[in-house]
Design a protein around this motif. Structure first.
Motif, PDB file in Angstrom:
ATOM      1  N   ALA B 105      -5.004   3.755  -0.706  1.00 48.84           N
ATOM      2  CA  ALA B 105      -4.147   2.683  -0.211  1.00 48.84           C
ATOM      3  C   ALA B 105      -4.431   1.342  -0.841  1.00 48.84           C
ATOM      4  N   VAL B 106      -5.063   1.307  -2.033  1.00 52.62           N
ATOM      5  CA  VAL B 106      -5.420   0.006  -2.602  1.00 52.62           C
ATOM      6  C   VAL B 106      -4.179  -0.834  -2.898  1.00 52.62           C
ATOM      7  N   HIS B 107      -3.206  -0.239  -3.575  1.00 54.99           N
ATOM      8  CA  HIS B 107      -2.059  -1.055  -3.988  1.00 54.99           C
ATOM      9  C   HIS B 107      -1.192  -1.421  -2.805  1.00 54.99           C
ATOM     10  N   THR B 108      -0.968  -0.464  -1.902  1.00 55.31           N
ATOM     11  CA  THR B 108      -0.102  -0.753  -0.759  1.00 55.31           C
ATOM     12  C   THR B 108      -0.749  -1.782   0.145  1.00 55.31           C
ATOM     13  N   GLY B 109      -2.089  -1.806   0.213  1.00 56.75           N
ATOM     14  CA  GLY B 109      -2.750  -2.804   1.050  1.00 56.75           C
ATOM     15  C   GLY B 109      -2.452  -4.215   0.595  1.00 56.75           C
ATOM     16  N   VAL B 110      -2.652  -4.460  -0.709  1.00 54.64           N
ATOM     17  CA  VAL B 110      -2.391  -5.803  -1.252  1.00 54.64           C
ATOM     18  C   VAL B 110      -0.916  -6.158  -1.102  1.00 54.64           C
ATOM     19  N   SER B 111      -0.046  -5.201  -1.438  1.00 55.84           N
ATOM     20  CA  SER B 111       1.393  -5.496  -1.375  1.00 55.84           C
ATOM     21  C   SER B 111       1.832  -5.745   0.049  1.00 55.84           C
ATOM     22  N   LYS B 112       1.175  -5.086   1.013  1.00 53.09           N
ATOM     23  CA  LYS B 112       1.566  -5.289   2.400  1.00 53.09           C
ATOM     24  C   LYS B 112       1.244  -6.703   2.858  1.00 53.09           C
ATOM     25  N   LYS B 134       2.018  -1.388 -10.085  1.00 53.15           N
ATOM     26  CA  LYS B 134       2.177  -0.828  -8.742  1.00 53.15           C
ATOM     27  C   LYS B 134       2.707  -1.872  -7.768  1.00 53.15           C
ATOM     28  N   SER B 135       2.151  -3.076  -7.820  1.00 52.44           N
ATOM     29  CA  SER B 135       2.638  -4.099  -6.882  1.00 52.44           C
ATOM     30  C   SER B 135       4.053  -4.492  -7.246  1.00 52.44           C
ATOM     31  N   ARG B 136       4.365  -4.475  -8.542  1.00 53.20           N
ATOM     32  CA  ARG B 136       5.724  -4.794  -8.950  1.00 53.20           C
ATOM     33  C   ARG B 136       6.689  -3.783  -8.360  1.00 53.20           C
ATOM     34  N   GLY B 137       6.309  -2.500  -8.432  1.00 49.44           N
ATOM     35  CA  GLY B 137       7.183  -1.471  -7.891  1.00 49.44           C
ATOM     36  C   GLY B 137       7.441  -1.630  -6.408  1.00 49.44           C
ATOM     37  N   ILE B 138       6.399  -2.060  -5.679  1.00 47.16           N
ATOM     38  CA  ILE B 138       6.554  -2.173  -4.227  1.00 47.16           C
ATOM     39  C   ILE B 138       7.340  -3.423  -3.857  1.00 47.16           C
ATOM     40  N   LEU B 139       7.133  -4.510  -4.625  1.00 48.72           N
ATOM     41  CA  LEU B 139       7.723  -5.785  -4.203  1.00 48.72           C
ATOM     42  C   LEU B 139       9.099  -6.039  -4.790  1.00 48.72           C
ATOM     43  N   GLN B 140       9.455  -5.338  -5.877  1.00 47.12           N
ATOM     44  CA  GLN B 140      10.653  -5.785  -6.580  1.00 47.12           C
ATOM     45  C   GLN B 140      11.934  -5.465  -5.826  1.00 47.12           C
ATOM     46  N   ARG B 141      11.866  -4.501  -4.902  1.00 50.54           N
ATOM     47  CA  ARG B 141      13.101  -4.118  -4.229  1.00 50.54           C
ATOM     48  C   ARG B 141      13.615  -5.219  -3.332  1.00 50.54           C
ATOM     49  N   LEU B 142      12.733  -5.713  -2.428  1.00 43.37           N
ATOM     50  CA  LEU B 142      13.198  -6.717  -1.471  1.00 43.37           C
ATOM     51  C   LEU B 142      12.899  -8.132  -1.917  1.00 43.37           C
ATOM     52  N   TYR B 143      11.814  -8.312  -2.673  1.00 41.17           N
ATOM     53  CA  TYR B 143      11.363  -9.661  -2.996  1.00 41.17           C
ATOM     54  C   TYR B 143      11.363  -9.904  -4.490  1.00 41.17           C
ATOM     55  N   GLY B 144      12.292  -9.269  -5.205  1.00 41.11           N
ATOM     56  CA  GLY B 144      12.332  -9.427  -6.654  1.00 41.11           C
ATOM     57  C   GLY B 144      12.550 -10.857  -7.078  1.00 41.11           C
ATOM     58  N   LYS B 145      13.278 -11.640  -6.220  1.00 46.24           N
ATOM     59  CA  LYS B 145      13.564 -13.016  -6.604  1.00 46.24           C
ATOM     60  C   LYS B 145      12.313 -13.871  -6.594  1.00 46.24           C
ATOM     61  N   HIS B 146      11.264 -13.383  -5.888  1.00 41.00           N
ATOM     62  CA  HIS B 146      10.049 -14.202  -5.810  1.00 41.00           C
ATOM     63  C   HIS B 146       9.126 -13.963  -6.988  1.00 41.00           C
ATOM     64  N   ILE B 147       9.376 -12.888  -7.767  1.00 41.35           N
ATOM     65  CA  ILE B 147       8.437 -12.554  -8.833  1.00 41.35           C
ATOM     66  C   ILE B 147       8.729 -13.411 -10.047  1.00 41.35           C
ATOM     67  N   ILE B 148       7.702 -14.081 -10.591  1.00 40.85           N
ATOM     68  CA  ILE B 148       7.934 -14.848 -11.811  1.00 40.85           C
ATOM     69  C   ILE B 148       7.259 -14.235 -13.023  1.00 40.85           C
ATOM     70  N   SER B 149       6.288 -13.344 -12.837  1.00 45.06           N
ATOM     71  CA  SER B 149       5.645 -12.699 -13.982  1.00 45.06           C
ATOM     72  C   SER B 149       5.103 -11.353 -13.551  1.00 45.06           C
ATOM     73  N   VAL B 150       5.050 -10.429 -14.524  1.00 42.55           N
ATOM     74  CA  VAL B 150       4.424  -9.137 -14.267  1.00 42.55           C
ATOM     75  C   VAL B 150       3.475  -8.857 -15.424  1.00 42.55           C
ATOM     76  N   ALA B 151       2.272  -8.398 -15.113  1.00 35.12           N
ATOM     77  CA  ALA B 151       1.300  -8.063 -16.154  1.00 35.12           C
ATOM     78  C   ALA B 151       1.119  -6.552 -16.198  1.00 35.12           C
ATOM     79  N   ASN B 152       1.171  -5.999 -17.424  1.00 32.94           N
ATOM     80  CA  ASN B 152       1.019  -4.552 -17.615  1.00 32.94           C
ATOM     81  C   ASN B 152      -0.351  -4.184 -18.139  1.00 32.94           C
ATOM     82  N   ILE B 183      -5.084 -15.742  -4.628  1.00 32.83           N
ATOM     83  CA  ILE B 183      -5.172 -14.456  -5.309  1.00 32.83           C
ATOM     84  C   ILE B 183      -5.454 -13.424  -4.227  1.00 32.83           C
ATOM     85  N   ILE B 184      -4.540 -12.445  -4.045  1.00 30.14           N
ATOM     86  CA  ILE B 184      -4.750 -11.381  -3.048  1.00 30.14           C
ATOM     87  C   ILE B 184      -5.329 -10.183  -3.799  1.00 30.14           C
ATOM     88  N   TYR B 185      -6.517  -9.746  -3.371  1.00 29.20           N
ATOM     89  CA  TYR B 185      -7.162  -8.659  -4.088  1.00 29.20           C
ATOM     90  C   TYR B 185      -7.899  -7.789  -3.078  1.00 29.20           C
TER      91      TYR B 185
END
Lengths: 86, 296
Positions: B105-112, B134-152, B183-185
């Motif tokens: 649950a590491v990624h879902t925890g931070v995204s939650k 992973k966080s991009r995948g979880i957040l982009q559906r509802l909060y895509g407008k809030h994302i300004i950068s994604v790191a791969n 920074i949420i980690y």
């Protein structure tokens, strides 16, 4: 410091000019890279890169492993990756 | 199966007794296929557990070396009593995850944590930088407008300071003037436990207006600017290291549980297989005997 600049001034002005130039030189020394557009992060990374390359042979290989970065950052806009065609 | 006993007996038996296979007991072949695939899965999850155990030991060692960077930066903010500005509502959240899954649950925890904050009122001023797909995948559906950068490309190799510097440079050049940030980690507590935590991000303006800044001497505007940038990079580095360690330990646990579950499934399937096999043998015997009795 230009000698012709010094000879044009009197002794008092010499001293003042000397101080002004010295102080300016100190400020310039720190922000030369800042004026060139680098951030402190860029500056220290360049210094670190030079340091790693100057290590002795037995320490070099391990240090060079720390010198690579594979992260790719893409800016996003409006819920999609921002397509910037250069 | 019937061919072994000669066509005569078989066709007679088929004509007399036509039985339908019981829906609950799959054929031997289906059970053996399932058994083989679950055994393969168990092998894979076991090997994944070994790999992530090796990566975890390395990550924990790296984390021990990286702790002074993070804790030092946080101490500076605490000692100088820096507070976020009341007049600037713009905030920046950095979600520290990675690209790879199968780690609990590491990624879902931070995204939650971020999702809950974004669903509260007053979320228009919050922008998010997603470190890791992973966080991009979880957040982009509802909060895509809030994302300004994604790191791969996070998570494949252990993070280096150069990775953190690239992230820091991206934040500084993103053009988003934030007043404060977080920074949420996932903070690594032990092999079996981690928890979501956050590190504060401040701008030069908030540091300059800090109350106890005079505790530090020989600070001028240039030095503060440089220190803000360096502290951003070192906080990101620390969060990357903590996140990597938590992720590897969580993947170890998850793969261990998966192997155990696969082992239980194998036991159950083996029992079913043996039962089915005995039932098939008994059925064959019955057919032969009743066929032989019919001949008498």
């Amino acid at each position: 410091m230009d000698i012709s600049l010094l000879s044009g001034c009197g002794i008092q002005e010499n001293f003042n000019l000397f101080l002004k130039i010295k102080v300016n030189k100190n400020i310039n020394k720190m922000s030369a890279w800042r004026q060139a557009g680098l951030t402190y992060i860029n500056y220290s990374n360049i210094a670190a890169k030079v340091l790693r390359r100057s290590l002795k042979q037995e320490f070099r290989a391990e240090a060079l492993k720390r010198d690579e970065s594979h992260v790719r950052v893409t800016p996003w806009a409006n819920g999609r990756p921002a397509h910037e065609k250069d | 199966m019937l061919g072994r006993f000669g066509p005569g007996v078989g066709t007679q038996v088929v004509a007399v007794v036509y039985h339908q296979p019981n829906r609950n007991m799959a054929t031997l072949k289906a059970i053996s296929i399932r058994l083989k695939s679950v055994k393969n899965i168990q092998k894979i999850t076991q090997s994944m557990k070994m790999v992530s155990a090796a990566k975890y030991t390395r990550a924990e060692r790296d984390l021990k070396a990286a702790r002074p960077y993070g804790e030092g930066a946080v101490q500076f903010y605490e000692r100088a009593e820096v507070t976020p500005p009341e007049d600037d509502p713009k905030q920046l959240f950095v979600a520290m995850t990675s690209d790879r899954g199968l780690c609990g649950a590491v990624h879902t925890g931070v995204s939650k944590v971020i999702r809950n904050r974004l669903s509260e009122p007053g979320a228009e001023n919050i922008k998010v930088i997603c470190v890791g797909d992973k966080s991009r995948g979880i957040l982009q559906r509802l909060y895509g407008k809030h994302i300004i950068s994604v790191a791969n490309e996070i998570g494949r190799l252990p993070p280096t300071f150069l990775d953190a510097s690239q992230l820091a440079t991206a934040i500084l050049t993103s053009g988003y003037e934030f007043g404060s940030g977080k920074i949420i980690y996932n903070k690594f507590k032990s092999v079996v436990s981690y928890a979501q935590s956050d590190l504060p991000l401040y701008t030069k303006k908030s540091i300059e207006s800090a109350s106890k800044l005079t505790a530090y001497d020989s600070l001028d505007s240039d030095v503060l600017q440089s220190y803000t940038e360096f502290s951003l990079a070192s906080l990101l580095f620390y969060a990357l290291k903590e996140g990597a360690c938590s992720e590897q330990s969580s993947r170890m646990t998850a793969m261990d549980n998966a192997s155990k579950n696969a082992g239980e499934m194998i036991d159950k399937l083996t029992l079913t297989f043996n039962r089915t096999r005995q039932a098939v043998i008994t059925r064959e015997l019955i057919e032969i005997i009743s066929g032989a009795a019919a001949l008498d």
